[in-house]
Design a protein around this motif. Sequence first.
Motif, PDB file in Angstrom:
ATOM      1  N   ARG A  94       0.867  -1.190   0.000  1.00 11.42           N
ATOM      2  CA  ARG A  94       0.000   0.000   0.000  1.00 11.42           C
ATOM      3  C   ARG A  94       0.899   1.234   0.000  1.00 11.42           C
ATOM      4  N   LEU A  95       0.581   2.193  -0.862  1.00 11.86           N
ATOM      5  CA  LEU A  95       1.392   3.407  -0.932  1.00 11.86           C
ATOM      6  C   LEU A  95       0.560   4.590  -0.464  1.00 11.86           C
ATOM      7  N   SER A  96       1.141   5.450   0.365  1.00 13.40           N
ATOM      8  CA  SER A  96       0.448   6.648   0.832  1.00 13.40           C
ATOM      9  C   SER A  96       1.216   7.853   0.297  1.00 13.40           C
ATOM     10  N   ILE A  97       0.558   8.654  -0.540  1.00 14.53           N
ATOM     11  CA  ILE A  97       1.274   9.726  -1.238  1.00 14.53           C
ATOM     12  C   ILE A  97       0.930  11.080  -0.628  1.00 14.53           C
ATOM     13  N   GLY A  98       1.949  11.823  -0.233  1.00 16.95           N
ATOM     14  CA  GLY A  98       1.756  13.151   0.357  1.00 16.95           C
ATOM     15  C   GLY A  98       1.592  14.193  -0.739  1.00 16.95           C
ATOM     16  N   VAL A  99       0.347  14.435  -1.162  1.00 13.57           N
ATOM     17  CA  VAL A  99       0.075  15.346  -2.277  1.00 13.57           C
ATOM     18  C   VAL A  99      -0.169  16.766  -1.759  1.00 13.57           C
ATOM     19  N   GLN A 100      -0.991  16.894  -0.747  1.00 16.63           N
ATOM     20  CA  GLN A 100      -1.359  18.155  -0.063  1.00 16.63           C
ATOM     21  C   GLN A 100      -2.277  19.054  -0.892  1.00 16.63           C
ATOM     22  N   SER A 101      -1.937  19.296  -2.156  1.00 16.48           N
ATOM     23  CA  SER A 101      -2.788  20.154  -2.996  1.00 16.48           C
ATOM     24  C   SER A 101      -2.405  19.905  -4.457  1.00 16.48           C
ATOM     25  N   PHE A 102      -3.328  20.250  -5.360  1.00 16.85           N
ATOM     26  CA  PHE A 102      -3.030  20.159  -6.792  1.00 16.85           C
ATOM     27  C   PHE A 102      -2.854  21.553  -7.394  1.00 16.85           C
ATOM     28  N   ASP A 103      -2.663  22.547  -6.528  1.00 13.95           N
ATOM     29  CA  ASP A 103      -2.565  23.931  -6.975  1.00 13.95           C
ATOM     30  C   ASP A 103      -1.107  24.367  -6.818  1.00 13.95           C
TER      31      ASP A 103
ATOM     32  N   GLU B  14       0.404  27.176  -6.938  1.00 12.09           N
ATOM     33  CA  GLU B  14       0.651  28.336  -6.088  1.00 12.09           C
ATOM     34  C   GLU B  14       0.514  27.935  -4.605  1.00 12.09           C
ATOM     35  N   ALA B  15      -0.492  27.126  -4.296  1.00 10.92           N
ATOM     36  CA  ALA B  15      -0.669  26.676  -2.907  1.00 10.92           C
ATOM     37  C   ALA B  15       0.530  25.825  -2.468  1.00 10.92           C
ATOM     38  N   LEU B  16       0.995  24.973  -3.361  1.00  8.55           N
ATOM     39  CA  LEU B  16       2.145  24.111  -3.021  1.00  8.55           C
ATOM     40  C   LEU B  16       3.385  24.970  -2.750  1.00  8.55           C
ATOM     41  N   ARG B  17       3.534  26.023  -3.548  1.00  9.60           N
ATOM     42  CA  ARG B  17       4.680  26.917  -3.344  1.00  9.60           C
ATOM     43  C   ARG B  17       4.568  27.620  -1.986  1.00  9.60           C
ATOM     44  N   ARG B  18       3.341  28.069  -1.662  1.00  9.86           N
ATOM     45  CA  ARG B  18       3.160  28.802  -0.395  1.00  9.86           C
ATOM     46  C   ARG B  18       3.447  27.920   0.818  1.00  9.86           C
ATOM     47  N   ILE B  19       3.167  26.614   0.716  1.00  8.69           N
ATOM     48  CA  ILE B  19       3.446  25.750   1.868  1.00  8.69           C
ATOM     49  C   ILE B  19       4.808  25.062   1.736  1.00  8.69           C
ATOM     50  N   GLY B  20       5.605  25.539   0.776  1.00  7.70           N
ATOM     51  CA  GLY B  20       7.016  25.127   0.719  1.00  7.70           C
ATOM     52  C   GLY B  20       7.240  23.702   0.277  1.00  7.70           C
ATOM     53  N   ARG B  21       6.330  23.148  -0.545  1.00  7.80           N
ATOM     54  CA  ARG B  21       6.537  21.771  -0.999  1.00  7.80           C
ATOM     55  C   ARG B  21       7.601  21.716  -2.090  1.00  7.80           C
ATOM     56  N   VAL B  22       8.300  20.573  -2.190  1.00 14.01           N
ATOM     57  CA  VAL B  22       9.388  20.466  -3.167  1.00 14.01           C
ATOM     58  C   VAL B  22       8.869  20.052  -4.542  1.00 14.01           C
ATOM     59  N   HIS B  23       7.564  19.705  -4.643  1.00 17.94           N
ATOM     60  CA  HIS B  23       7.032  19.221  -5.924  1.00 17.94           C
ATOM     61  C   HIS B  23       5.924  20.141  -6.413  1.00 17.94           C
ATOM     62  N   ASP B  24       5.578  19.995  -7.689  1.00 15.08           N
ATOM     63  CA  ASP B  24       4.440  20.754  -8.222  1.00 15.08           C
ATOM     64  C   ASP B  24       3.276  19.803  -8.491  1.00 15.08           C
ATOM     65  N   ALA B  25       2.176  20.352  -8.998  1.00 17.93           N
ATOM     66  CA  ALA B  25       0.973  19.545  -9.197  1.00 17.93           C
ATOM     67  C   ALA B  25       1.203  18.465 -10.252  1.00 17.93           C
TER      68      ALA B  25
ATOM     69  N   ALA C 193      -7.566  24.299   4.392  1.00 13.60           N
ATOM     70  CA  ALA C 193      -7.337  25.547   5.138  1.00 13.60           C
ATOM     71  C   ALA C 193      -5.885  26.003   4.922  1.00 13.60           C
ATOM     72  N   LEU C 194      -5.482  25.949   3.653  1.00 14.06           N
ATOM     73  CA  LEU C 194      -4.127  26.371   3.270  1.00 14.06           C
ATOM     74  C   LEU C 194      -4.076  27.893   3.134  1.00 14.06           C
ATOM     75  N   PRO C 195      -2.881  28.480   3.214  1.00 12.07           N
ATOM     76  CA  PRO C 195      -2.772  29.934   3.065  1.00 12.07           C
ATOM     77  C   PRO C 195      -3.433  30.388   1.759  1.00 12.07           C
ATOM     78  N   GLY C 196      -4.343  31.338   1.877  1.00 13.78           N
ATOM     79  CA  GLY C 196      -4.965  31.914   0.678  1.00 13.78           C
ATOM     80  C   GLY C 196      -6.045  31.036   0.051  1.00 13.78           C
TER      81      GLY C 196
ATOM     82  N   PRO D 110      -1.067  34.047   6.163  1.00 15.80           N
ATOM     83  CA  PRO D 110      -2.490  34.329   6.400  1.00 15.80           C
ATOM     84  C   PRO D 110      -3.307  33.066   6.110  1.00 15.80           C
ATOM     85  N   LEU D 111      -4.151  32.685   7.077  1.00 17.86           N
ATOM     86  CA  LEU D 111      -4.893  31.424   6.942  1.00 17.86           C
ATOM     87  C   LEU D 111      -6.391  31.681   6.956  1.00 17.86           C
ATOM     88  N   PRO D 112      -7.192  30.783   6.371  1.00 20.14           N
ATOM     89  CA  PRO D 112      -8.652  30.905   6.461  1.00 20.14           C
ATOM     90  C   PRO D 112      -9.079  30.940   7.933  1.00 20.14           C
TER      91      PRO D 112
END
Length: 418
Positions: A157-166, A168-179, A203-206, A246-248
């Motif tokens: 079983r694989l669990s993938i840390g995607v967080q978002s497909f956006d 800009e959102a990925l950049r704001r939360i400092g992820r090393v990958h893009d969508a 509830a990601l920034p922006g 800034p967060l929701p």
Amino acid sequence: MHPRQGGVVPIAPLDADTPSLGATPVETFLRPGTLTLGTQPPLSLYVHLPWCLAKCPYCDFNSHAVRDGALPEARYLDALRADLEAALPLVWGRPIVSVFIGGGTPSLFSPAGIERLLSDVRCLLPLVPDCEITLEANPGTFERERFRAFAQAGVTRLSIGVQSFDDEALRRIGRVHDAAQARAAIEEARSAFERFNIDLMYALPGQDLAALQRDLDAALAFEPQHLSIYHLTIEPNTRFALDPPPLPDDDLASAMLDVVTERAERAGLVRYEVSAFARSGRQCLHNLNYWHFGDYLGVGAGAHGKLSFPHRVVRQTRWREPASYLEHALAGRAVSQEHEVARDALAFEFMLNALRLRDGFELALFGQRTGLPLSQIGPALDEAERRGLIGRDLSRVWPTARGFDFLSDLQQLFLPPD
Ligand SMILES: C[S@@+](CC[C@H](N)C(=O)[O-])C[C@H]1O[C@@H](n2cnc3c(N)ncnc32)[C@H](O)[C@@H]1O
Ligand code: SF4
């Protein structure tokens, strides 16, 4: 450990007043005590691999950016083996019902390294047939065929840390990958594994409701059997704690959770735990064992464990810093702290976990896991029912929809008296 996430264990607060037992021979754990556990709970294995490509600014896990590509893979695998060998007397003969390789970013390890780890585990411990073996992956470590090689190494079983497909959102939360990398990783996971999980955060920034909808649509288009979705929290000692984005606000975050639940359930994924959604029969067995207050041996840097004996429940922690862990584990002394859970704290720890489940728990399970009589929680159950936070019948207790919304208020009713 953390109430979030796969494998990263929902450990309850430790009772600082209970003295550490130090490096303890197994006989000490077997001596008489005031609890009576008639049966031992199912036993899982958690393996912590503490390195990541970079440290995310919101993350408080025991994870460390790997410097100059220098991952001491072979030495760490030696240390894990020594750690397991030293732990064997505490779990002698008990079958392992699930394995979770968490982090950090375990997918940074080579498939050959994961194969070696699993062959060491199988040599030392009896795994049940069809044992669920989960590995956490970050899309930033994705390469073609890599996930298939993890499957060939024995991961089921694989669990993938995607967080978002956006992006800009990925950049704001400092992820090393893009969508695009996230999508490619999921495609690959889907072709290599019958079972995979997507981790998202909300509830990601922006982020607004429309952006959340787009993330959900993107995730659900892959028809995952399991989805974990966590409210982004600002943890102390993280870069976001020093410089918060800034967060929701709370109202928007709570509207987001309603959207998540409604949208996931429309896609056939039932919210079986506060942050986890699955199709029938596809729940994460490893995490279910935590929430049913099962046992787990935790090996690797900073890993937590919980082990039951006929008259006590013991919690262990391994050395946290990778360098100290390597040194101590290779010398056969991986455990840095060990303590017996105080009788008063056990009922609370059980409820902290079991109330996270939509279906709650069988009343009989309380006595089996804690060795305490049900009367211990009788008054708190009455109060929770009076406030509309739980439902119950002759055999089960479960949180109501209101109980799920006010989970920490519900859990606090079971706190031990001061
Ligand atoms: C160990 S990580 C998963 C694997 C890998 N390290 C990654 O991030 O891609 C476990 C999950 O915890 C969640 N998480 C971590 N820190 C969080 C935070 N501060 N708030 C909410 N969720 C968080 C993320 O969804 C993450 O995927
Ligand atoms: S990749 Fe995962 S474990 Fe590593 S720092 Fe980011 S959230 Fe934490």
